[in-house]
Design an enzyme around this catalytic site. Structure first.
Site, short mmCIF file in Angstrom:
data_model
loop_
_atom_site.label_atom_id
_atom_site.label_comp_id
_atom_site.label_asym_id
_atom_site.label_seq_id
_atom_site.Cartn_x
_atom_site.Cartn_y
_atom_site.Cartn_z
N SER A 3 0.79 -1.27 0.23
CA SER A 3 -0.26 0.36 0.08
C SER A 3 1.15 1.20 0.14
O SER A 3 1.98 1.20 0.56
CB SER A 3 -1.06 0.20 1.13
OG SER A 3 -0.47 0.30 2.20
N LYS A 4 0.61 2.16 -0.75
CA LYS A 4 1.03 3.32 -0.91
C LYS A 4 1.70 4.42 0.52
O LYS A 4 1.99 5.22 0.46
CB LYS A 4 0.08 4.42 -1.57
CG LYS A 4 -0.69 5.28 -1.77
CD LYS A 4 -1.70 5.43 -3.17
CE LYS A 4 -3.06 5.79 -2.74
NZ LYS A 4 -3.39 6.62 -3.81
N ARG A 5 0.36 3.43 1.63
CA ARG A 5 0.73 4.65 2.70
C ARG A 5 1.75 4.62 3.33
O ARG A 5 2.43 5.26 3.77
CB ARG A 5 -0.23 4.19 3.95
CG ARG A 5 -0.40 4.89 5.06
CD ARG A 5 -1.50 3.85 6.17
NE ARG A 5 -2.04 4.43 7.08
CZ ARG A 5 -2.63 5.88 7.58
NH1 ARG A 5 -3.40 6.06 5.65
NH2 ARG A 5 -3.22 5.86 7.98
N ASP A 6 2.37 3.27 3.45
CA ASP A 6 4.00 3.30 4.00
C ASP A 6 5.11 2.91 2.32
O ASP A 6 5.77 3.02 3.31
CB ASP A 6 4.35 2.63 4.63
CG ASP A 6 3.35 2.41 5.99
OD1 ASP A 6 3.32 3.47 6.87
OD2 ASP A 6 2.23 2.44 6.26
#
Length: 514
Positions: free
Chosen positions: A266-269
RNA sequence: GGCGCAUUCGUCUAGCGGCCUAGGACGCAUCCCUCUCAAGGAUGAGAUCACGGGUUCGAAUCCCGUAUGCGCUACCA
């Protein structure tokens, strides 16, 4: 291996594969990996790789997506044989330009009694779902419109309702999906929904659109993400209803977050797009190499593959059915390998240019065309070619080369290093200055000759107990840091005047100190 | 909740019934090389093959359950 699988993985017949993204933003690295697999399989068999844009959801379109998609593929070296604005025998390759075809197929299946118009409102659909859930039943459409009377249809039309088209799933029996890397999947037809295949706005859903296009474009192998596996039985049923041959299905696992994080990458982290990795300083050949190895292997020991190797050796049947975690440390290792051992200095330095400009070490104009400065920039980059993991590290590693001597800032005590006193360090610098000032050009520009010259001073003239004492002060004086590139290489790259000036400056500061 | 797929060192993987006292790679540790940092070389720690049952003379490899992970459950793809 079964006979069928043998046929599916045969390399004697050229495969036609496709990458069919939705233009909803920057393509995710997981999708890109799927595209890589599709590309490699097409090329391995001498077939074609097709780019097709699935823009049937008008609400989710994102401006500029197509350019991002094309750039991501191009940068990795995945050239497509047919696609938007490139054309091909089965175009157009954008689904919104093929509406007539999808609608015609939808009409055909309705006429054959294999699909029907559905006049249900979103509100009713929602209510049905809620009721089913309340009754602890599986949610889904109740097939209300499947057997509507003529009067009921007229009534709905009179109300001005624009119908959708739903596929009439057989009520009995079961359907089997054969996949090349996942075991055969058989489901009871009764568990499958009458899915919408044509929306009320006249656009097809994925289920209809991809299938019609794959058929029309003569796609032989459908290579797609594993999230499609649950709807694959529906697709098989539609193929059967249409009487079309089913292509070989290959459901590729997703890429998971790094160890410690849950879920899909995921692009969150994490960086999740090709352009992000490009900006971080990864080489396209390294990213490609890494991505391919995430879920595929050639044998039990080969780690490095050029694109050519991959085209030659890639086998779809060796794709792992298990999702893999994204491990950035291995990517770093592969990238460093390409930088250190595959790229030559010229190539490396050229690729550093945009990063140097970005960091303000050189100007944007110089990055475009270095002109006379090229030999100097190239020499500066060469200093760190063997120690850098990603291109984006280069500017901070060599910015000292570009700064004026007086702009170097470092604690004077760093100069002393392994020497016992500032005076001793100053003595070392003085000897080095005298040597470098007088030595002929041939020696100055010869790494080995410089090394032996300085070593000679260390051992015979200054009687130092080790070379470290000789090399430490000049290292700090030239670079302003205690961890630096090779001393001889720095001396040569900086040139005689600049080198002597930096050494002299350092010597003065030591003398003031003592 | 329902349905489905998957399950070998921390991570990526080799393995398709006897070659496995499970091999390689990343990372980690130690040593060598060495003008610092890297790179390179060597060595080592690290997996009773998720767990429990079968099948078999023999299972990491086949079958069944359980657990866990992931996915799907839209007029999104």
């Amino acid at each position: 291996m079964t006979e069928e699988a043998n046929k599916a993985t045969s390399t004697s017949t050229p495969a036609r594969t496709r990458y069919a993204p939705s233009p909803t933003g920057n393509p995710h690295i997981g999708n890109i990996r799927t595209a890589i697999f599709a590309y490699l399989w097409a090329k391995h068999t001498g077939g074609q790789f097709i780019l097709r844009i699935e823009d049937t959801d008008r609400k989710r379109l994102v401006e500029g997506s197509l350019d991002n998609i094309k750039e991501s593929l191009s940068w990795l070296g995945l050239d497509w044989d047919e696609g938007p604005d490139k054309g091909g025998p089965f175009g157009p390759y954008v689904q919104s330009e093929r509406l007539d075809r999808f609608q015609a197929v939808a009409r055909q299946v309705i006429e054959e009694g294999k699909a029907y118009y559905c006049y249900c409102t979103p509100e009713r659909l929602d209510a049905v779902n809620k009721a089913k859930q309340a009754a602890k039943q599986a949610p889904g459409y109740d097939r209300h419109c499947r057997n509507l009377s003529e009067e009921e249809k007229q009534a709905a039309l009179a109300e001005g309702i624009k119908p959708t088209v739903r596929f009439k799933v057989p009520l009995e029996g079961s359907t089997t999906v054969n996949d090349l890397i996942v075991k055969p999947l058989t489901v009871e037809n009764s568990t499958i929904q009458d899915a919408v295949i044509l929306k009320s706005d006249g656009y097809p859903t994925y289920h209809l659109a991809h299938l019609v296009d794959d058929h029309d474009m003569q796609v032989t192998h459908v290579i797609r993400g594993q999230e499609w596996l649950p709807s694959a039985p529906l697709h098989v049923m539609i193929y059967q209803a249409l009487g079309w041959e089913i292509p070989v299905l290959i459901h590729v696992p997703v890429i998971l977050n790094p160890p410690g994080q849950k879920g899909k990458l995921s692009k969150r982290d994490n960086a999740v797009s090709v352009s992000q990795y490009r900006e971080l300083g990864y080489l396209p050949e390294a990213l490609l190499n890494f991505l391919v190895l995430l879920g595929w292997s050639y044998d039990d020991h080969t780690e490095f593959f050029t694109k050519q190797d991959l085209v030659e050796k890639f086998e779809v049947s060796r794709i792992q059915p298990t999702p893999a975690k994204f491990n950035i440390e291995k990517l770093d290792w592969i990238n460093a390998h390409y930088i250190n051992h595959v790229l030559d200095v010229e190539d490396f330095a050229r690729r550093c240019l945009p990063f140097l400009a970005e960091a303000g070490v050189i100007s944007p104009e110089e990055a475009q065309d270095p002109g006379d400065k090229w030999p100097f920039i190239r020499a500066a980059c060469a200093l760190v070619k063997d120690k850098v993991k990603v291109l984006s590290e280069v500017p901070q590693e060599i910015d000292f080369i570009f700064k004026p001597a007086a702009a170097l800032e470092y604690p004077a005590k760093d100069l002393v290093g392994k020497n016992e006193s500032p005076a001793a360090a100053a003595g070392v610098l003085e000897a080095a200055i005298n040597f470098l000032k007088e030595v002929p050009d041939e020696v100055y520009n010869d790494r080995e000759a410089l090394l032996s010259g300085l070593s000679d001073i260390s051992e015979n003239k200054l009687k130092l107990t080790n070379r470290g004492m000789m090399f430490w002060p000049p290292r700090v004086a030239l670079s302003g840091r205690t961890k630096s590139p090779d001393l001889m290489a720095m001396i040569i790259a900086l040139g005689r005047d600049e080198t002597v000036q930096r050494l002299e400056l350092a010597r003065q500061s030591l003398l003031n100190q003592s």
